[in-house]
Every structure is written in C-alpha cells, then in structure tokens.
Write a protein that holds these residues in place. Sequence first.
Motif, PDB file in Angstrom:
ATOM      1  N   LYS A   3       0.610  -1.031   0.272  1.00 15.92           N
ATOM      2  CA  LYS A   3      -0.068  -0.238   0.101  1.00 15.92           C
ATOM      3  C   LYS A   3       0.897   1.401  -0.135  1.00 15.92           C
ATOM      4  O   LYS A   3       1.832   1.248   0.796  1.00 15.92           O
ATOM      5  CB  LYS A   3      -1.018  -0.001   1.305  1.00 15.92           C
ATOM      6  CG  LYS A   3      -1.960   1.320   1.351  1.00 15.92           C
ATOM      7  CD  LYS A   3      -2.726   0.998   2.671  1.00 15.92           C
ATOM      8  CE  LYS A   3      -3.421   1.725   2.658  1.00 15.92           C
ATOM      9  NZ  LYS A   3      -3.249   3.241   3.029  1.00 15.92           N
ATOM     10  N   GLN A   4       0.889   1.902  -0.457  1.00 14.63           N
ATOM     11  CA  GLN A   4       1.567   3.495  -1.066  1.00 14.63           C
ATOM     12  C   GLN A   4       1.237   4.124   0.974  1.00 14.63           C
ATOM     13  O   GLN A   4       0.251   4.395   0.431  1.00 14.63           O
ATOM     14  CB  GLN A   4       0.813   4.168  -1.907  1.00 14.63           C
ATOM     15  CG  GLN A   4       1.760   6.026  -2.329  1.00 14.63           C
ATOM     16  CD  GLN A   4       1.346   6.182  -3.337  1.00 14.63           C
ATOM     17  OE1 GLN A   4       0.003   6.328  -3.619  1.00 14.63           O
ATOM     18  NE2 GLN A   4       1.961   7.370  -4.454  1.00 14.63           N
ATOM     19  N   ALA A   5       2.525   4.619   1.108  1.00 14.16           N
ATOM     20  CA  ALA A   5       2.483   5.576   2.627  1.00 14.16           C
ATOM     21  C   ALA A   5       1.662   6.948   1.427  1.00 14.16           C
ATOM     22  O   ALA A   5       1.985   7.013   0.616  1.00 14.16           O
ATOM     23  CB  ALA A   5       3.843   6.116   2.466  1.00 14.16           C
ATOM     24  N   GLN A   6       1.148   7.530   2.814  1.00 16.31           N
ATOM     25  CA  GLN A   6       0.554   8.800   2.848  1.00 16.31           C
ATOM     26  C   GLN A   6       1.626  10.334   3.233  1.00 16.31           C
ATOM     27  O   GLN A   6       2.713   9.821   4.265  1.00 16.31           O
ATOM     28  CB  GLN A   6      -0.706   9.230   3.602  1.00 16.31           C
ATOM     29  CG  GLN A   6      -1.989   7.849   3.656  1.00 16.31           C
ATOM     30  CD  GLN A   6      -2.123   8.150   1.603  1.00 16.31           C
ATOM     31  OE1 GLN A   6      -2.590   9.448   1.155  1.00 16.31           O
ATOM     32  NE2 GLN A   6      -1.915   7.380   0.646  1.00 16.31           N
ATOM     33  N   PRO A   7       1.839  11.073   2.625  1.00 12.27           N
ATOM     34  CA  PRO A   7       2.616  12.576   3.173  1.00 12.27           C
ATOM     35  C   PRO A   7       2.312  12.375   4.824  1.00 12.27           C
ATOM     36  O   PRO A   7       1.253  12.300   4.961  1.00 12.27           O
ATOM     37  CB  PRO A   7       2.027  13.213   1.993  1.00 12.27           C
ATOM     38  CG  PRO A   7       0.651  12.740   1.575  1.00 12.27           C
ATOM     39  CD  PRO A   7       1.125  11.172   1.548  1.00 12.27           C
ATOM     40  N   LYS A   8       3.309  13.094   5.327  1.00 16.45           N
ATOM     41  CA  LYS A   8       2.685  13.425   6.563  1.00 16.45           C
ATOM     42  C   LYS A   8       3.916  15.662   5.802  1.00 16.45           C
ATOM     43  O   LYS A   8       4.073  15.621   5.114  1.00 16.45           O
ATOM     44  CB  LYS A   8       4.061  12.930   7.415  1.00 16.45           C
ATOM     45  CG  LYS A   8       3.887  11.074   7.652  1.00 16.45           C
ATOM     46  CD  LYS A   8       4.512  10.918   8.474  1.00 16.45           C
ATOM     47  CE  LYS A   8       4.191   9.817   8.524  1.00 16.45           C
ATOM     48  NZ  LYS A   8       5.317   8.731   9.889  1.00 16.45           N
ATOM     49  N   GLU A   9       3.449  15.864   7.211  1.00 16.34           N
ATOM     50  CA  GLU A   9       3.672  17.032   7.362  1.00 16.34           C
ATOM     51  C   GLU A   9       5.424  17.008   6.786  1.00 16.34           C
ATOM     52  O   GLU A   9       6.224  17.152   6.995  1.00 16.34           O
ATOM     53  CB  GLU A   9       3.737  17.895   8.820  1.00 16.34           C
ATOM     54  CG  GLU A   9       4.274  19.247   8.989  1.00 16.34           C
ATOM     55  CD  GLU A   9       4.120  20.073  10.291  1.00 16.34           C
ATOM     56  OE1 GLU A   9       4.681  21.509  10.068  1.00 16.34           O
ATOM     57  OE2 GLU A   9       3.868  19.905  10.674  1.00 16.34           O
ATOM     58  N   SER A  95      11.796  10.822   7.431  1.00 13.12           N
ATOM     59  CA  SER A  95      11.306   9.677   6.661  1.00 13.12           C
ATOM     60  C   SER A  95      11.127   9.937   5.767  1.00 13.12           C
ATOM     61  O   SER A  95      10.940  11.481   5.590  1.00 13.12           O
ATOM     62  CB  SER A  95      10.359   9.367   7.493  1.00 13.12           C
ATOM     63  OG  SER A  95       9.148  10.141   6.871  1.00 13.12           O
ATOM     64  N   PRO A  96      11.273   9.417   4.833  1.00 12.58           N
ATOM     65  CA  PRO A  96      10.793  10.060   2.996  1.00 12.58           C
ATOM     66  C   PRO A  96       9.237  10.931   3.141  1.00 12.58           C
ATOM     67  O   PRO A  96       9.522  11.580   2.160  1.00 12.58           O
ATOM     68  CB  PRO A  96      10.686   8.066   2.540  1.00 12.58           C
ATOM     69  CG  PRO A  96      11.686   7.363   3.051  1.00 12.58           C
ATOM     70  CD  PRO A  96      11.413   7.889   4.855  1.00 12.58           C
ATOM     71  N   ASN A 125      17.421  10.968 -13.314  1.00  9.20           N
ATOM     72  CA  ASN A 125      18.616   9.678 -12.319  1.00  9.20           C
ATOM     73  C   ASN A 125      18.390  10.338 -11.250  1.00  9.20           C
ATOM     74  O   ASN A 125      19.217   9.843 -10.377  1.00  9.20           O
ATOM     75  CB  ASN A 125      19.522  10.273 -13.374  1.00  9.20           C
ATOM     76  CG  ASN A 125      19.381   9.342 -14.626  1.00  9.20           C
ATOM     77  OD1 ASN A 125      18.655   8.286 -14.989  1.00  9.20           O
ATOM     78  ND2 ASN A 125      20.686  10.350 -15.609  1.00  9.20           N
ATOM     79  N   GLY A 126      18.466  11.794 -10.848  1.00 12.86           N
ATOM     80  CA  GLY A 126      18.338  12.233  -9.161  1.00 12.86           C
ATOM     81  C   GLY A 126      17.258  11.949  -8.526  1.00 12.86           C
ATOM     82  O   GLY A 126      17.735  11.161  -7.197  1.00 12.86           O
ATOM     83  N   LEU A 127      16.387  11.045  -9.279  1.00 18.07           N
ATOM     84  CA  LEU A 127      14.655  10.569  -8.512  1.00 18.07           C
ATOM     85  C   LEU A 127      15.151   9.453  -8.789  1.00 18.07           C
ATOM     86  O   LEU A 127      14.605   8.587  -7.477  1.00 18.07           O
ATOM     87  CB  LEU A 127      13.944  11.052  -9.171  1.00 18.07           C
ATOM     88  CG  LEU A 127      13.134  12.628  -9.366  1.00 18.07           C
ATOM     89  CD1 LEU A 127      11.675  12.263 -10.061  1.00 18.07           C
ATOM     90  CD2 LEU A 127      12.522  12.994  -7.947  1.00 18.07           C
ATOM     91  N   ARG A 128      15.675   8.539  -9.437  1.00 22.67           N
ATOM     92  CA  ARG A 128      16.200   7.487  -9.043  1.00 22.67           C
ATOM     93  C   ARG A 128      16.828   6.942  -8.149  1.00 22.67           C
ATOM     94  O   ARG A 128      17.099   6.310  -7.268  1.00 22.67           O
ATOM     95  CB  ARG A 128      17.004   6.266 -10.965  1.00 22.67           C
ATOM     96  CG  ARG A 128      16.737   5.934 -10.953  1.00 22.67           C
ATOM     97  CD  ARG A 128      17.853   5.179 -12.482  1.00 22.67           C
ATOM     98  NE  ARG A 128      16.792   5.193 -13.024  1.00 22.67           N
ATOM     99  CZ  ARG A 128      16.842   5.850 -14.020  1.00 22.67           C
ATOM    100  NH1 ARG A 128      17.799   6.167 -14.315  1.00 22.67           N
ATOM    101  NH2 ARG A 128      15.422   6.094 -15.255  1.00 22.67           N
ATOM    102  N   SER A 129      18.133   8.077  -7.877  1.00 24.97           N
ATOM    103  CA  SER A 129      18.958   7.848  -7.212  1.00 24.97           C
ATOM    104  C   SER A 129      18.189   8.183  -5.352  1.00 24.97           C
ATOM    105  O   SER A 129      18.722   6.846  -4.977  1.00 24.97           O
ATOM    106  CB  SER A 129      20.555   8.733  -7.551  1.00 24.97           C
ATOM    107  OG  SER A 129      21.027   8.581  -5.950  1.00 24.97           O
ATOM    108  N   ILE A 130      17.184   8.722  -5.443  1.00 25.59           N
ATOM    109  CA  ILE A 130      16.557   8.403  -4.166  1.00 25.59           C
ATOM    110  C   ILE A 130      15.975   7.626  -3.601  1.00 25.59           C
ATOM    111  O   ILE A 130      16.080   7.003  -2.495  1.00 25.59           O
ATOM    112  CB  ILE A 130      15.934  10.216  -4.412  1.00 25.59           C
ATOM    113  CG1 ILE A 130      16.769  11.567  -4.445  1.00 25.59           C
ATOM    114  CG2 ILE A 130      15.000  10.385  -3.108  1.00 25.59           C
ATOM    115  CD1 ILE A 130      16.066  12.493  -4.754  1.00 25.59           C
ATOM    116  N   GLY A 135      14.420   3.468  -0.460  1.00 25.39           N
ATOM    117  CA  GLY A 135      13.944   2.335  -0.547  1.00 25.39           C
ATOM    118  C   GLY A 135      12.338   2.213  -1.023  1.00 25.39           C
ATOM    119  O   GLY A 135      11.835   1.047  -0.642  1.00 25.39           O
ATOM    120  N   THR A 136      12.173   2.979  -1.384  1.00 26.13           N
ATOM    121  CA  THR A 136      10.875   4.145  -1.694  1.00 26.13           C
ATOM    122  C   THR A 136      10.047   4.557  -2.655  1.00 26.13           C
ATOM    123  O   THR A 136      11.480   5.652  -3.400  1.00 26.13           O
ATOM    124  CB  THR A 136      10.048   3.957  -0.153  1.00 26.13           C
ATOM    125  OG1 THR A 136       9.083   4.243  -1.001  1.00 26.13           O
ATOM    126  CG2 THR A 136      10.484   5.133  -0.149  1.00 26.13           C
TER     127      THR A 136
END
Length: 198
Positions: A3-9, A95-96, A125-130, A135-136
Amino acid sequence: MAKQAQPKEIKLICGLGNPGPEYARTRHSAGFATVDALAERSHVSYWKSQAGCEMADAKLRAGGELHEVILAKPQSYMNTSGGPLSKLMRELRISPQEILVVHDEVDLPVGTIRVKWGGGLNAHNGLRSIADKLGTRDFARLRFGIGRPPGKMSVADYALRQLKGSFLDEFEVTAQDAASACEKCLERGVLWCQDNIR
C-alpha cells in the motif's frame, strides 16, 4: 502490492542540482535555485556542510504561520544525490514521507510547476538515485518545468547549458514560483497541492 504510504508534514525540502559555479545557472540546477529562493525569503545567513549536503535551518511563513524546515542541497552530482540525502535524513531522523524533492522536469513546459506524490521516476536520474537509496518511491516531488530541447539538441546539453538573458530571467521567475509552491505545500499539504497547483 504494498500500500502506498501517505505524505506527512514536510520537514525537509531538498533541491537537486550539480555543485559548482559552472552549473549554477543551468536548467539542471532548478532544485538548487528553488531552495536558494526559499533561503532568501527566510533570511538564511548560515549554511553548513552535513552528510555530503549543504543544509540550513529555515523558518518559512506560509498561511500566516511560521514553519520550521531544513533546506538541503546534495553536493554529489545529480545522478548520485540519493546517497547524501539519505544519509542526512538518517542523521536527522526524517522519513521519506516528510521530504519534498525539487527537480527539473523536461516533460513539463517551461515555467510550469507541478506537485506530485510518489509514482514513477520519469527517467530522472536524481529521483532514481533517491528512490534506490530510500527504498521507496513514496516521497513528494515538486516538478520544475524546463521543457524539451529545441531541434536535435540532446537533453543533457540543453539541461546543462548556461542560461543568459531572457532565458535566465524566465528561469529565475520560475524558481520564485516553485518556492511559492513549496510554501503552499507547507501550508496546505502535498496532496492538496497535487490537485490544485496548475
């Protein structure tokens, strides 16, 4: 499927770019330009080096309230930005779901800003590295439209070319718009911005 996590503040806003003066005024450093605009708005006077990032504590006014956030610019090159960012997040216990990553986006017209939660990496490539290091893919992105290169110019040449004149003026205006969108994410949340910033 997980399940996709939800954004936090949002606690950390990370701008992507390449370090060094030769890259400072290039489309590929759109994230750096946006974070610098936020630093200017919050009168940041001190940057320190931590975990391979330039970082600063900022107080941003959004929706009538002050929001304390960390501004970060990974100092590795774009393609390996995930290393310094993930290390900084571990050290700060962030956290992510609490980060907003600002990056250039060739698939959006010049001057367009979009907020996106999770999903694909669009060959960036920057997003892929992150995503690899965290791990998400469940983190917020602010996409800074730079448009496609003209004619047969390669994307790399287009993104890394020094901007001058009206091109630089337009880029700097978009960096201010992107900074305002970051503030709106602090005020209204990422999912609201994903639906409403057009």
